[in-house]
Design a protein around this motif. Sequence first.
Motif, PDB file in Angstrom:
ATOM      1  N   VAL A   1       4.738  -0.879   3.001  1.00  9.56           N
ATOM      2  CA  VAL A   1       4.445   0.507   2.634  1.00  9.56           C
ATOM      3  C   VAL A   1       5.718   1.203   2.163  1.00  9.56           C
ATOM      4  O   VAL A   1       6.723   1.253   2.893  1.00  9.56           O
ATOM      5  CB  VAL A   1       3.814   1.256   3.828  1.00  9.56           C
ATOM      6  CG1 VAL A   1       3.454   2.683   3.426  1.00  9.56           C
ATOM      7  CG2 VAL A   1       2.565   0.518   4.319  1.00  9.56           C
TER       8      VAL A   1
ATOM      9  N   LEU B   1       0.845  -4.690   6.048  1.00  4.33           N
ATOM     10  CA  LEU B   1       1.032  -3.899   4.835  1.00  4.33           C
ATOM     11  C   LEU B   1       2.510  -3.592   4.630  1.00  4.33           C
ATOM     12  O   LEU B   1       3.210  -3.206   5.578  1.00  4.33           O
ATOM     13  CB  LEU B   1       0.270  -2.571   4.935  1.00  4.33           C
ATOM     14  CG  LEU B   1      -1.249  -2.678   5.058  1.00  4.33           C
ATOM     15  CD1 LEU B   1      -1.850  -1.287   5.229  1.00  4.33           C
ATOM     16  CD2 LEU B   1      -1.863  -3.379   3.856  1.00  4.33           C
TER      17      LEU B   1
ATOM     18  N   VAL C   1      -0.038   6.188   6.431  1.00  4.81           N
ATOM     19  CA  VAL C   1      -0.646   4.851   6.342  1.00  4.81           C
ATOM     20  C   VAL C   1      -0.781   4.230   7.732  1.00  4.81           C
ATOM     21  O   VAL C   1      -1.827   3.670   8.082  1.00  4.81           O
ATOM     22  CB  VAL C   1       0.169   3.933   5.409  1.00  4.81           C
ATOM     23  CG1 VAL C   1      -0.352   2.507   5.482  1.00  4.81           C
ATOM     24  CG2 VAL C   1       0.121   4.447   3.976  1.00  4.81           C
TER      25      VAL C   1
ATOM     26  N   ALA D   1      -7.069  -2.628   1.553  1.00  5.29           N
ATOM     27  CA  ALA D   1      -6.344  -3.905   1.618  1.00  5.29           C
ATOM     28  C   ALA D   1      -6.613  -4.620   2.942  1.00  5.29           C
ATOM     29  O   ALA D   1      -6.751  -5.852   2.975  1.00  5.29           O
ATOM     30  CB  ALA D   1      -4.841  -3.661   1.442  1.00  5.29           C
TER      31      ALA D   1
ATOM     32  N   ALA E   1       0.872  -1.181   0.000  1.00  3.51           N
ATOM     33  CA  ALA E   1       0.000   0.000   0.000  1.00  3.51           C
ATOM     34  C   ALA E   1       0.903   1.223   0.000  1.00  3.51           C
ATOM     35  O   ALA E   1       1.949   1.235   0.662  1.00  3.51           O
ATOM     36  CB  ALA E   1      -0.903   0.003   1.224  1.00  3.51           C
TER      37      ALA E   1
ATOM     38  N   SER F   1      -5.908   3.102  -0.121  1.00  3.86           N
ATOM     39  CA  SER F   1      -5.726   1.718  -0.584  1.00  3.86           C
ATOM     40  C   SER F   1      -5.260   0.828   0.565  1.00  3.86           C
ATOM     41  O   SER F   1      -5.513  -0.386   0.571  1.00  3.86           O
ATOM     42  CB  SER F   1      -4.742   1.652  -1.751  1.00  3.86           C
ATOM     43  OG  SER F   1      -3.489   2.150  -1.356  1.00  3.86           O
ATOM     44  N   ALA F   2      -4.597   1.419   1.545  1.00  8.18           N
ATOM     45  CA  ALA F   2      -4.173   0.640   2.717  1.00  8.18           C
ATOM     46  C   ALA F   2      -5.396   0.124   3.468  1.00  8.18           C
ATOM     47  O   ALA F   2      -5.488  -1.064   3.803  1.00  8.18           O
ATOM     48  CB  ALA F   2      -3.307   1.508   3.630  1.00  8.18           C
TER      49      ALA F   2
END
Length: 208
Positions: free
Chosen positions: A129, A127, A153, A119, A110, A115-116
């Motif tokens: 990142v 994640l 994020v 997901a 992500a 979008s994180a």
Amino acid sequence: MPSLGRLHLITDTRPGRDSLAVLRAVLPMAGGELVVQVRVEDTATDREAYDLARRVVALCTPYAVTCLVNDRLHVALAAGAVGGHVGADDLPVEAARRVLGPAAVLGATAREPGSAAEAVTAGASYLGVGPCHATTTKDGLPPAIGVPGIRAVAEAVAVPVIAIGGVTAADVPELRAAGAYGVAVVGALSGVADPARAAAELIGALTC
Ligand SMILES: Cc1ncc(COP(=O)(O)OP(=O)(O)O)c(N)n1
Ligand SMILES: Cc1nc(C(=O)O)sc1CCOP(=O)(O)O
Ligand SMILES: [Mg+2]
């Protein structure tokens, strides 16, 4: 899901690199903080990916170190890995979760909070990142998001955030302060003179 290690060693299969030698050096001192992600070049065959993954799983098992496979989830399952990692060009997270099953570790890439969160809703257990900093290890990446991008994020999700892209041990305090749970590295362990020492430095910074 098993508890996740904070240092993710991504195999370096570029010409001239010996990913298994690096792994053999790092495993004895890494303990439970190590996760190994088997990542091969896109040009590698499934057979090559499987052979490497089998060898990595065999090396990791005596140390109870988690082994994941990047992109190729059928290889992850066949090799007996604990899970996999997917990004924008791979299976969607929700489909990857169906393939791997509910107990597997599933990482997703992500690069920003929206979008994180998606997901995570789709089933990601952590994640990856980045790119946090510029890196020469992988072509075609978007511009670096820096520590502020990692923080954005980390503030948006409740799963572990693993910072990736040009990360070194010196970056770790700032990344942890920004909410990163761990880091994923290629160059910081591959191609250095003493991978065990480099891993000890990273783990020390991640766990102090
Ligand atoms: C921990 C971690 N984070 C990000 C990535 C990148 O995955 P992806 O975007 O699918 O790119 P490739 O690695 O497949 O080239 C990763 N592998 N691991
Ligand atoms: C495989 C990979 N994915 C990235 C991403 O941002 O999606 S950065 C990256 C390479 C990480 O290698 P190094 O630690 O040598 O910079
Ligand atoms: Mg991928």
